[in-house]
Design a protein around this motif. Structure first.
Motif, mmCIF file in Angstrom:
data_model
loop_
_atom_site.group_PDB
_atom_site.id
_atom_site.type_symbol
_atom_site.label_atom_id
_atom_site.label_comp_id
_atom_site.label_asym_id
_atom_site.label_seq_id
_atom_site.Cartn_x
_atom_site.Cartn_y
_atom_site.Cartn_z
ATOM 1 N N ARG A 86 -1.152 9.624 8.602
ATOM 2 C CA ARG A 86 -1.472 10.862 7.879
ATOM 3 C C ARG A 86 -2.013 11.947 8.806
ATOM 4 O O ARG A 86 -1.922 13.120 8.482
ATOM 5 N N TYR A 113 0.427 1.247 11.658
ATOM 6 C CA TYR A 113 0.906 2.192 12.656
ATOM 7 C C TYR A 113 -0.037 2.233 13.862
ATOM 8 O O TYR A 113 -1.170 1.757 13.797
ATOM 9 N N THR A 136 0.827 -1.193 0.000
ATOM 10 C CA THR A 136 0.000 0.000 0.000
ATOM 11 C C THR A 136 0.866 1.249 0.000
ATOM 12 O O THR A 136 2.046 1.189 -0.356
ATOM 13 N N ASP A 137 0.278 2.392 0.374
ATOM 14 C CA ASP A 137 1.023 3.654 0.305
ATOM 15 C C ASP A 137 1.648 4.042 1.635
ATOM 16 O O ASP A 137 2.207 5.124 1.776
ATOM 17 N N ASP A 145 -3.455 6.387 12.268
ATOM 18 C CA ASP A 145 -3.239 6.801 10.886
ATOM 19 C C ASP A 145 -2.078 7.795 10.796
ATOM 20 O O ASP A 145 -2.179 8.917 11.301
#
Ligand code: ADP
Ligand code: ASP
Ligand code: MG
Length: 409
Positions: A184, A179, A173-174, A182
């Motif tokens: 991000r 984790y 995936t990216d 998230d």
């Protein structure tokens, strides 16, 4: 030699360069002597576009036609991937769900896999041909194309891995692993080298999109070893280590809280002033369940005038339908008004350590209180505490909790 399934998500196959990059990665495994089956998602953004088109034509569209539309994204990438592999000298062919066949139940739009015959794929792999399977899709009892719900290619990959008795299912995936939350929205999130099936299952079910919930459920049941890793990192050298989903007893250092997840896909409904008598919950939730609407958190208050308010949460996409169902039952249920709110988010902390440690919920409540974040609804399970808050505070809440539980890198 091992037999491995390599699954590539939307961003990993977002354009032709990335498809070529993925093909080289597959070739590396083949050259190392492994038997490989590939599962692909649609190119990034494609499924969203296809879903939007169905919605725009008709919000209450036929789910069988929705499936025939949204399943096409994966057909494109499977064919392109096979071409990219052939172009670098790897024998490959694409497989659509019905060709395998990957059989599902008839719940169009969110079908469950009933069974996969792996024999054909195994035979081809033994002849040195790489099957490139279109993820997210299958064929239902009505002989029509079905899809497995958003994010369903993960489940296709794990199901194929179980059917061909693969040694491992690698989900590219990216991000380069699973984790603590998230990465991000929390840059200080930590990569977990290992996570227990049960923890990953809870995290996925409360919103951690990195793996579809059913893929984890299936991996746990079929004993598939799942690894999450990046398709971008170190494209031509060895893979950077990702995260493994394993049995609880394979994890040496257990944290009390393994991770934090959030979901903005929530809505809250309050049914005001219903009679406080036996059967009222059945009156409200029976019709919703018959309409295929899942209700998540529920609170009912006692009041002293023989009426009560019932509040519950559900998926935002089901809100309009739920309102219609309840309005149609207004006389029978006997409520005064229906209030709904979609500006809500659910924040959950998950960890098997909660079974033996008290105080996790208390820490959560105190942390949110210190940030002046109001808790609207609470629910708990053996290894999870969830709260509903105003969606504007999602990031703030997740970051504060991440620090409070000592998860910051
Ligand atoms: P793909 O298209 O490859 O299937 P997804 O977007 O479905 O990718 O899933 C990967 C995303 O999941 C990441 O980009 C990340 O933002 C999100 N994510 C949410 N929770 C986690 C987590 N705990 N660990 C890693 N990624 C997470
Ligand atoms: N393409 C599908 C989706 O976007 C399935 C997947 O990517 O796993 O939901
Ligand atoms: Mg995904």
């Amino acid at each position: 030699m091992s037999r491995i399934v390599m699954k590539f998500g939307g961003t990993s196959v977002a354009d032709l360069d990335r498809i070529r990059n993925v093909a080289r990665r597959v070739k590396r495994e083949v050259d190392a002597g492994h038997e490989v089956a590939v599962v692909v998602s649609a190119m990034a953004g494609t499924t969203n576009q296809l879903v939007a088109w169905c919605q725009q034509l008709s919000p209450m569209h036929d789910a069988r036609e929705y499936d025939s539309v949204v399943a096409t994204g994966e057909l494109v990438t499977a064919g392109l991937m096979a071409i990219a592999l052939q172009d670098i000298g790897v024998d490959a062919r694409s497989w659509q769900g019905w060709q395998i066949p990957l059989r599902t139940d008839g719940a169009h739009g969110k079908a469950r896999i009933d069974g996969i015959d792996g024999a054909l794929l195994i035979a081809r792999m033994q002849m040195g041909q790489i099957p490139v399977v279109a993820g997210f899709q299958g064929i239902g009892p009505d002989n029509r194309v079905t899809t497995l719900g958003r994010g369903g290619s993960d489940t296709s990959a794990v199901a194929i891995a179980a059917a061909i008795k693969a040694d491992r299912c690698d989900i590219y995936t990216d991000v380069d692993g699973i984790y603590t939350t998230d990465p991000r929205i929390v840059p200080r999130a930590r990569k977990l080298p290992r996570i227990a099936y049960e923890e990953m299952l809870e995290l996925a079910s409360v919103g951690a999109k990195v793996l579809q919930t059913r893929s984890v459920e299936l991996a746990m049941k079929e004993r598939v070893r799942v690894q999450v890793l990046s398709s971008f990192a170190d494209a031509d050298g060895g893979d950077l280590p990702g995260s493994l989903v394993v049995d609880e007893d394979e994890i040496v250092e257990k944290e009390i809280v393994a991770g934090i997840a959030y979901s903005r896909d929530e809505a809250k409904v309050t049914v005001k002033r219903v009679p406080d008598r036996p059967g009222i919950a059945a009156h409200i939730f029976g019709p919703l369940s018959e309409a295929g609407i899942n209700v998540d958190m529920i609170v009912q208050n006692i009041s002293d005038d023989a009426t009560t308010d019932m509040t519950f949460t559900l998926s935002r996409t089901d809100l309009a339908r739920a309102q219609a169902v309840l309005e149609a039952q207004k006389a029978e249920i006997g409520f005064t008004t229906l209030i709904s709110d979609s500006a809500v988010a659910k924040i959950s902390v998950v960890g098997v350590g909660m079974r033996s440690h008290a105080g996790v919920a208390a820490t959560m409540f105190k942390t949110l209180a210190d940030k002046a974040i109001n808790i609207q609804v609470i629910s708990t399970s053996e290894i999870k505490v969830s709260v509903l808050i105003a969606s504007d505070y999602t990031e703030l809440a997740v970051r504060a909790l991440h620090t409070a539980y000592g998860l910051d890198a």
